[in-house]
Scaffold this motif. Structure first.
Motif, short mmCIF file in Angstrom:
data_model
loop_
_atom_site.label_atom_id
_atom_site.label_comp_id
_atom_site.label_asym_id
_atom_site.label_seq_id
_atom_site.Cartn_x
_atom_site.Cartn_y
_atom_site.Cartn_z
N LEU A 144 48.78 -50.60 -54.89
CA LEU A 144 47.90 -49.87 -55.75
C LEU A 144 46.42 -50.28 -55.78
CD1 LEU A 144 50.22 -50.13 -58.67
CD2 LEU A 144 49.49 -47.97 -57.71
N MET A 145 46.20 -51.58 -55.21
CA MET A 145 44.86 -52.13 -55.08
C MET A 145 44.13 -51.36 -53.79
SD MET A 145 43.31 -55.92 -54.36
CE MET A 145 43.53 -55.97 -52.57
N LEU A 170 42.43 -40.49 -54.90
CA LEU A 170 43.98 -40.60 -54.91
C LEU A 170 44.35 -40.58 -56.00
CD1 LEU A 170 44.37 -42.54 -51.63
CD2 LEU A 170 44.35 -40.33 -51.81
N VAL A 171 45.25 -40.13 -56.54
CA VAL A 171 46.11 -40.37 -57.86
C VAL A 171 47.82 -40.86 -57.33
CG1 VAL A 171 47.16 -39.14 -59.69
CG2 VAL A 171 44.98 -38.48 -58.96
N VAL A 172 48.09 -41.77 -57.90
CA VAL A 172 49.41 -42.28 -57.29
C VAL A 172 50.40 -42.22 -58.57
CG1 VAL A 172 50.40 -44.58 -56.42
CG2 VAL A 172 47.99 -44.17 -56.29
N THR A 175 43.97 -47.29 -54.47
CA THR A 175 42.71 -47.05 -55.40
C THR A 175 41.16 -47.29 -54.96
OG1 THR A 175 42.88 -49.00 -56.53
CG2 THR A 175 44.26 -47.01 -57.67
N ARG A 176 41.20 -47.84 -53.62
CA ARG A 176 39.86 -48.08 -53.20
C ARG A 176 39.40 -46.67 -53.00
NH1 ARG A 176 41.66 -52.69 -48.46
NH2 ARG A 176 41.22 -54.50 -49.97
N ARG A 177 40.01 -45.64 -52.61
CA ARG A 177 39.64 -44.35 -52.76
C ARG A 177 39.76 -43.68 -54.06
NH1 ARG A 177 39.26 -41.33 -47.38
NH2 ARG A 177 39.50 -39.45 -49.06
N ASP A 178 38.59 -43.17 -54.66
CA ASP A 178 38.84 -42.72 -56.00
C ASP A 178 39.21 -41.15 -56.02
OD1 ASP A 178 36.61 -41.09 -55.03
OD2 ASP A 178 35.16 -42.39 -56.56
N THR A 195 43.14 -35.60 -54.55
CA THR A 195 42.47 -34.57 -55.49
C THR A 195 41.35 -33.79 -55.01
OG1 THR A 195 40.91 -36.41 -56.10
CG2 THR A 195 42.82 -36.13 -57.46
#
Lengths: 160, 163
Positions: B19-20, B28-30, B23-26, B47
């Motif tokens: 997850l870390m 992406l929705v996980v 989420t470095r890219r804003d 997105t």
């Protein structure tokens, strides 16, 4: 989990990777338990893994920022905790800490919240990163806190 | 120390690492699959520029081990995993496997269903063997760009506009 608008969630992931660092051991020092979105002030109850006696634990609030550090010799991360939360932390008869996460750098810093503190915290010193040296010190500090207290419960009105 | 206890911590920390990294890219929705999606741990959606969720998605399989490794060693270690993923069936969209090693905090990735665009159109290569590479921000950008490119080519192939 929506990543794009939630640096708080990202801070929690960073916190979990740091607090569960194995530090060359068979098991990490700590096991974090997320208390849920609705828990007031307290984000995690963190248990000490394989403690010598009992099940020692402490509470953590994780705060994350992209604002960076103050200038000067003693660098401080520009993230804080409200006065209400500070006072709420002080009421707990257990060790409590604020963990400040520098989101772009993916590092965390820990600061103890101690009895008597009541003012809001506006920044956290970068003196105590969540690295292996400080994780060991944290483990020892919390273990020592609980060793000094006899928390055994021997009676209850609900016992036969 | 029980082995299952260590495995539990490795799995938990692996999830946090994944997850870390993601989420470095804003953009992406996980989404956790809860194990319901044929061996996948996460479905990641890319997105659109305005933040809207898109149908461009890729699957993520997570693995982790305690000891440090090399890409070559890991390719061998992951052989049974890759084969069992093949047995689950063919993935209809891109899937990659992320692997994290606890003692050196290193991440690796390998394609399970690799999106490629050839002169004949989009293809999804189903890998029976791992070809691990180190995972960092650049690698994540490469993964997302490959997925994006594949969906572009895929929609060009199948989409028909009606008047």
């Amino acid at each position: 989990m929506a990543a794009q608008d939630d640096i708080g969630s990202r801070g929690e992931f960073i916190f979990c990777t740091r607090i569960m660092n194995f530090c060359g051991r068979d098991l990490p020092y700590f096991r974090p338990r997320f208390l849920g979105e609705k828990a007031q002030s307290f984000d995690y109850l963190v248990e000490l893994v394989d403690a010598a006696k009992g099940a020692p634990f402490f509470f953590v609030q994780v705060k994350t920022t992209r604002k960076g550090y103050t200038k000067g010799r003693l660098r401080r991360l520009k993230v804080g905790m409200s006065g209400t939360d500070v006072r709420r932390f002080c009421l707990l008869p257990a060790p409590t800490y604020l963990v400040a996460i520098d989101e772009p750098g993916e590092v965390g810093y820990i600061q103890a919240i101690l009895e008597g503190m009541k003012d809001p915290i506006t920044s956290v010193p970068a003196s105590f990163p969540l690295d292996c040296a400080n994780l060991l010190r944290l483990y020892q500090e919390v273990e020592q806190f609980w060793v000094g207290r006899d928390m055994a419960r021997r009676r209850s009105v609900f016992s036969a | 120390m029980s082995e299952s206890k260590q495995e539990w911590f490795v799995a938990e920390r692996t999830r946090a690492f994944a997850l870390m990294h993601l989420t470095r890219r804003d953009d992406l929705v996980v989404k956790e699959t809860g194990g319901a999606d044929g061996g996948l741990d996460y479905i990641v959606s890319i997105t659109r520029k305005n933040g809207e969720k898109s149908l461009r998605q890729f699957g993520v399989v997570l693995r982790g081990t305690k000891n440090p490794t090399t890409e070559e060693q890991l390719n061998k270690t992951l052989r049974p995993t890759m084969q069992s993923l093949q047995r689950i069936g063919q993935f209809p969209y891109p899937v990659c496997l992320l692997h994290f090693t606890m003692d050196d905090d290193q991440g690796y990735y390998t394609w399970v269903a690799e999106p490629v665009v050839t002169k004949d159109g989009p293809r999804l290569i189903q890998h029976a063997q791992a070809h691990c590479r180190k995972l960092d921000r650049e690698a994540l950008d490469h993964i997302v760009a490959s997925v994006d490119r594949w969906y572009e080519a895929f929609f060009e192939t199948i989409a028909v506009k009606t008047s």
